[in-house]
Scaffold this active site. Structure first.
Site, PDB file in Angstrom:
ATOM      1  N   ASN A 172      17.842  18.101  19.031  1.00 56.72           N
ATOM      2  CA  ASN A 172      16.918  19.449  18.853  1.00 56.72           C
ATOM      3  C   ASN A 172      17.688  20.525  19.656  1.00 56.72           C
ATOM      4  OD1 ASN A 172      14.669  20.845  17.669  1.00 56.72           O
ATOM      5  ND2 ASN A 172      14.483  20.927  20.278  1.00 56.72           N
ATOM      6  N   GLU A 173      17.758  21.516  18.966  1.00 61.07           N
ATOM      7  CA  GLU A 173      18.293  22.910  19.684  1.00 61.07           C
ATOM      8  C   GLU A 173      18.963  22.767  21.074  1.00 61.07           C
ATOM      9  OE1 GLU A 173      14.700  25.246  20.152  1.00 61.07           O
ATOM     10  OE2 GLU A 173      14.601  25.511  17.931  1.00 61.07           O
ATOM     11  N   TYR A 244      12.164  31.798  13.673  1.00 61.55           N
ATOM     12  CA  TYR A 244      10.620  32.287  13.787  1.00 61.55           C
ATOM     13  C   TYR A 244      10.566  33.790  13.531  1.00 61.55           C
ATOM     14  CZ  TYR A 244       9.662  27.569  15.258  1.00 61.55           C
ATOM     15  OH  TYR A 244       9.593  26.205  15.486  1.00 61.55           O
ATOM     16  N   GLU A 292      12.905  24.384  11.374  1.00 61.57           N
ATOM     17  CA  GLU A 292      11.829  24.943  11.945  1.00 61.57           C
ATOM     18  C   GLU A 292      11.817  26.255  11.428  1.00 61.57           C
ATOM     19  OE1 GLU A 292      11.244  24.698  16.166  1.00 61.57           O
ATOM     20  OE2 GLU A 292      12.259  22.549  16.152  1.00 61.57           O
ATOM     21  N   GLN A 351       4.473  24.710  12.836  1.00 60.99           N
ATOM     22  CA  GLN A 351       4.144  23.031  12.795  1.00 60.99           C
ATOM     23  C   GLN A 351       3.110  22.776  11.756  1.00 60.99           C
ATOM     24  OE1 GLN A 351       4.266  21.267  16.619  1.00 60.99           O
ATOM     25  NE2 GLN A 351       5.904  22.364  17.295  1.00 60.99           N
TER      26      GLN A 351
HETATM   27  O1  AHR Z   1       7.798  24.522  17.402  1.00 58.72           O
HETATM   28  C1  AHR Z   1       8.055  24.787  18.736  1.00 58.72           C
HETATM   29  C2  AHR Z   1       9.227  24.681  19.535  1.00 58.72           C
HETATM   30  O2  AHR Z   1      10.275  25.746  18.782  1.00 58.72           O
HETATM   31  C3  AHR Z   1      10.065  23.550  19.244  1.00 58.72           C
HETATM   32  O3  AHR Z   1       9.747  22.552  19.897  1.00 58.72           O
HETATM   33  C4  AHR Z   1      11.573  24.195  19.388  1.00 58.72           C
HETATM   34  O4  AHR Z   1      12.339  23.081  18.814  1.00 58.72           O
HETATM   35  C5  AHR Z   1      11.723  25.312  18.896  1.00 58.72           C
HETATM   36  O5  AHR Z   1      12.195  26.092  20.133  1.00 58.72           O
END
Ligand code: AHR
Length: 514
Positions: A172-173, A244, A292, A351
């Site tokens: 992840n990331e 996001y 995400e 989420q």
């Molecule tokens: O969704 C919250 C966080 O955002 C996750 O853990 C991460 O992968 C992202 O930076």
């Protein structure tokens, strides 16, 4: 009233809607798992401790695949801590979110929960503090039928049948300096390639996701994808994209244009992946896993203060409350994902519960639908079949962040099997109604089956435990179909769904029952 036009014609299609576009994400973070999906003392809990009220809402949401267990959490996670008798499982420090992890929920419970929620599990392996061997061990534990130490351990723990998890995220990331075990693109690309190759020796039919950038503002965006894919292009099926959208500090007009940014982000990742494919002379075309995405009031997230707090379990973390503008933006992001149905194969809203989520809960108390629940649920329920290329024509407006942006965002789907046509549309104007006129002569044998709109006189209205239905889709009486033309009035700042069905079909309702 501002005019807008588009055409609905099955001859012009983008691609098939993959049900996995309506995925979600459950991380061991804040109260997503603990007091979100799992709360043994809750009055609605089933014998395994899963909240029944949340399960009902997840099924209504229509999520199809759920990514687990992180997120940043996975980069320090030992999966073995979460299997076997609960009273023997260790409590650990979760460094990602400065929390205490009780390990009451692990992979076996998550897969059991997925069965009850009717979703597919999507599992991430830890490539932060761990590597190839642990990823292969977890896969053997989950997917190998029986007769080895780890598959027999799973069986001894109560899961006689393999979990048969198809989709796996390779970390992840790992481009993010905040990530435990952060790596350079080359280091990660090599590790992803070797992990993928070893995992495929255990199970050849896996679908593997390599980590793209954490977001498009990373200084290494696109360069990271290029270097990573140069190393692992042939070993993986998807490259991830995370983005996001933050309303804090943006005007509503600017924020409502977020879908344009997601369009550009997807196009950039596709272009980069295809460029690597061309350099490697590969015939394969990777897909994008937007695993995400969401609205996140990120500027309100005060990390230094958060970092000073004591280590506790299930702390309230980023429990953002969403309004009508946020719901319209989520609608627009869903439209963007559908518009790229030819290249986006998986998408997970981040989420699922409590943590920047469509579903909120109180410990021991209520569970309710946030405003953003509704566009997701309607799109998941009705966007079926093929995505159509609708070519909207409408006035544009000027934004600081995204340039000239059309006031109307729209897409449509056509389900050949049922014949149903679904139009999804967002009016981005904060002041004006849009009068949308759609050429539907290609669907001459169809009738109007329903139209809904989600808006409110005050677009800052939110839902809450006390007032859970303040914002929800309502029937839109200003939709008409005659002589091959559909007209519908879209209120300012609104998310809209219009359904046409063949004359022979009974009318499906568009209103959600509680
Ligand atoms: O969704 C919250 C966080 O955002 C996750 O853990 C991460 O992968 C992202 O930076």
């Amino acid at each position: 009233m501002i005019p807008a036009t588009l055409s609905l014609d099955p001859a012009f299609r983008v691609g098939a809607v993959d049900a996995r576009l309506f995925g979600s994400f459950a991380e061991h973070m804040g109260r997503c798992v603990y007091t979100g999906i799992y709360e043994p003392d809750h009055p609605t809990a089933d014998p395994d401790g899963f909240r029944g009220d949340v399960l009902d809402l997840v099924r209504e949401l229509g999520a199809t695949i759920v990514r687990y267990p992180g997120g940043n959490f996975v980069s320090g996670y030992r999966w073995e801590d979460g299997v076997g008798p609960r009273d023997e499982r260790p409590r650990r420090l979760d460094l990602a979110w400065r929390s205490l992890e009780p390990n009451s929920v692990g992979v076996d419970e998550f897969v059991a929960w997925c069965g009850r929620a009717r979703v597919e599990p999507m599992m991430a392996v830890n490539l932060g503090t761990r590597g190839v061997a642990d990823a292969v061990d977890l896969l053997e534990y989950c997917n190998y039928p029986e007769g080895t130490r780890l598959s027999d351990l799973r069986r001894a723990n109560g899961a006689k049948e393999p979990h048969d998890i198809r989709v796996w995220c390779l970390g992840n990331e790992l481009d993010g300096p905040w990530q435990i075990g952060h790596k350079t693109a080359f280091e990660y690309g090599r590790l992803a390639a070797e992990t993928a190759r070893a995992m495929r020796k255990v199970d050849a039919d896996l679908e593997l996701v390599a980590c793209g950038s954490s977001n498009t503002t990373m200084p290494t965006f696109a360069a990271w994808e290029s270097t990573v894919l140069q190393e692992c292009y042939d070993a993986v099926d998807y490259v991830s994209l995370h983005n996001y959208y933050d309303p804090v500090g943006a005007t509503a007009e600017d924020f409502l244009a977020s879908g344009v940014d997601l369009d550009r982000a997807i196009d950039a990742v596709v272009a980069t992946a295809d460029h690597v494919g061309a350099r490697l002379k590969s015939r394969r075309r990777l897909k994008v896993s937007v695993d995400e995405w969401n609205v996140w009031y990120q500027a309100n997230w005060n990390e230094p203060e958060h970092a000073r707090t004591d280590w506790v379990e299930a702390r309230r973390l980023i429990e953002d409350t969403y309004d009508v503008v946020d719901a319209a933006v989520v609608g627009s992001l869903l439209i963007s994902l559908l518009r790229h149905a030819d290249r986006v194969g998986i998408a997970c809203q981040a989420q699922l519960v409590n943590v920047i989520a469509p579903i909120r809960t109180e410990p021991g108390g209520a569970a309710w639908r946030q405003t953003i629940f509704h566009p997701f649920a309607q799109a998941a329920a009705f966007a079926r079949g093929d995505v159509l290329r609708v070519e909207p024509r409408v006035a544009t407006y000027d934004t600081d962040g995204h340039g000239e942006v059309p006031l109307l965002d729209a897409t449509a789907t056509h389900d050949e099997e049922s014949g149903a046509v679904t139009l999804l549309a967002v009016n981005r104007s904060t002041t004006d109604e849009l009068e949308l006129s759609a050429d539907v002569r290609a669907f001459a044998d169809h009738r109007l089956a329903g139209a809904t709109t989600l808006t409110a006189p005050d677009v800052r209205t939110t839902n809450s435990a006390e007032n859970p239905h303040a914002v929800a889709p309502t029937d839109n009486p200003r939709a008409h179909l005659a002589d091959g033309r559909l007209t519908v009035v879209l209120p300012p700042v609104s998310w809209n769904v219009v359904r046409l069905v063949p004359n022979t079909n009974p009318a499906p309702t568009l209103s959600k029952e509680d």
